[in-house]
Design a protein around this motif. Structure first.
Motif, PDB file in Angstrom:
ATOM      1  N   THR A 159       0.844  -1.206   0.000  1.00  0.00           N
ATOM      2  CA  THR A 159       0.000   0.000   0.000  1.00  0.00           C
ATOM      3  C   THR A 159       0.874   1.248   0.000  1.00  0.00           C
ATOM      4  O   THR A 159       0.580   2.221  -0.710  1.00  0.00           O
ATOM      5  CB  THR A 159      -0.941  -0.006   1.211  1.00  0.00           C
TER       6      THR A 159
ATOM      7  N   ARG B 260       5.987   2.908  -6.995  1.00  0.00           N
ATOM      8  CA  ARG B 260       4.686   3.056  -7.670  1.00  0.00           C
ATOM      9  C   ARG B 260       4.712   2.390  -9.046  1.00  0.00           C
ATOM     10  O   ARG B 260       3.764   1.723  -9.439  1.00  0.00           O
ATOM     11  CB  ARG B 260       4.337   4.530  -7.797  1.00  0.00           C
TER      12      ARG B 260
ATOM     13  N   PHE C 101       4.550  -1.301  -8.473  1.00  0.00           N
ATOM     14  CA  PHE C 101       3.198  -1.685  -8.063  1.00  0.00           C
ATOM     15  C   PHE C 101       2.257  -1.736  -9.264  1.00  0.00           C
ATOM     16  O   PHE C 101       1.552  -2.724  -9.475  1.00  0.00           O
ATOM     17  CB  PHE C 101       2.671  -0.700  -7.017  1.00  0.00           C
ATOM     18  N   LEU C 102       2.216  -0.680 -10.044  1.00  0.00           N
ATOM     19  CA  LEU C 102       1.270  -0.610 -11.159  1.00  0.00           C
ATOM     20  C   LEU C 102       1.536  -1.677 -12.219  1.00  0.00           C
ATOM     21  O   LEU C 102       0.608  -2.277 -12.753  1.00  0.00           O
ATOM     22  CB  LEU C 102       1.291   0.784 -11.774  1.00  0.00           C
TER      23      LEU C 102
ATOM     24  N   GLU D 270       2.119   1.777  -3.448  1.00  0.00           N
ATOM     25  CA  GLU D 270       1.050   2.308  -4.301  1.00  0.00           C
ATOM     26  C   GLU D 270       0.884   3.817  -4.124  1.00  0.00           C
ATOM     27  O   GLU D 270       0.545   4.529  -5.063  1.00  0.00           O
ATOM     28  CB  GLU D 270      -0.261   1.607  -3.960  1.00  0.00           C
ATOM     29  N   ARG D 271       1.136   4.317  -2.940  1.00  0.00           N
ATOM     30  CA  ARG D 271       0.896   5.728  -2.624  1.00  0.00           C
ATOM     31  C   ARG D 271       2.085   6.645  -2.893  1.00  0.00           C
ATOM     32  O   ARG D 271       1.996   7.844  -2.648  1.00  0.00           O
ATOM     33  CB  ARG D 271       0.464   5.848  -1.169  1.00  0.00           C
TER      34      ARG D 271
END
Length: 105
Positions: A41, A53, A56-57, A44-45
């Motif tokens: 998380t 990020r 993650f994506l 992601e942020r």
């Protein structure tokens, strides 16, 4: 989509492991599930172009695409597979009624 995808994965996994070490674990894999989830998380942020990020994506998209494209998953989704090569042999008939759960037989 990313020419240096392996480099992204290696760098991203290194970031995950370093964060886990900061949290007192030997590696990301050694963290408890809830702590791994919090770390993901946090990734992601991060800002849009930051390594966590981007990792993650891309892993999320690839996991989703590969998972849902696998035929073993389709039955659980109520999906019979792509229409070709069989096509839509019943296309000239009205749709079948839905059952109580909203699915068509």
């Amino acid at each position: 989509r990313i020419p240096e995808y392996r480099t992204l994965l290696e760098a991203g996994c290194g970031w995950l492991d370093r964060q886990a070490v900061r949290a007192g674990a030997p590696s990301f894999a050694d963290l408890a599930a809830d702590r791994r989830a919090r770390l993901v998380t946090a990734a992601e942020r991060t800002p849009a172009r930051a390594l966590p990020r981007v990792l993650f994506l891309n892993v999320l998209a690839d996991g989703r695409d590969l998972y849902f494209s696998h035929p073993d998953v389709w039955a659980g989704l109520g999906y019979g597979g792509p229409p070709q090569p069989e096509g839509f042999p019943d296309q000239d008939r009205p749709p079948k009624p839905r059952d109580a759960a909203g699915a068509r037989p």
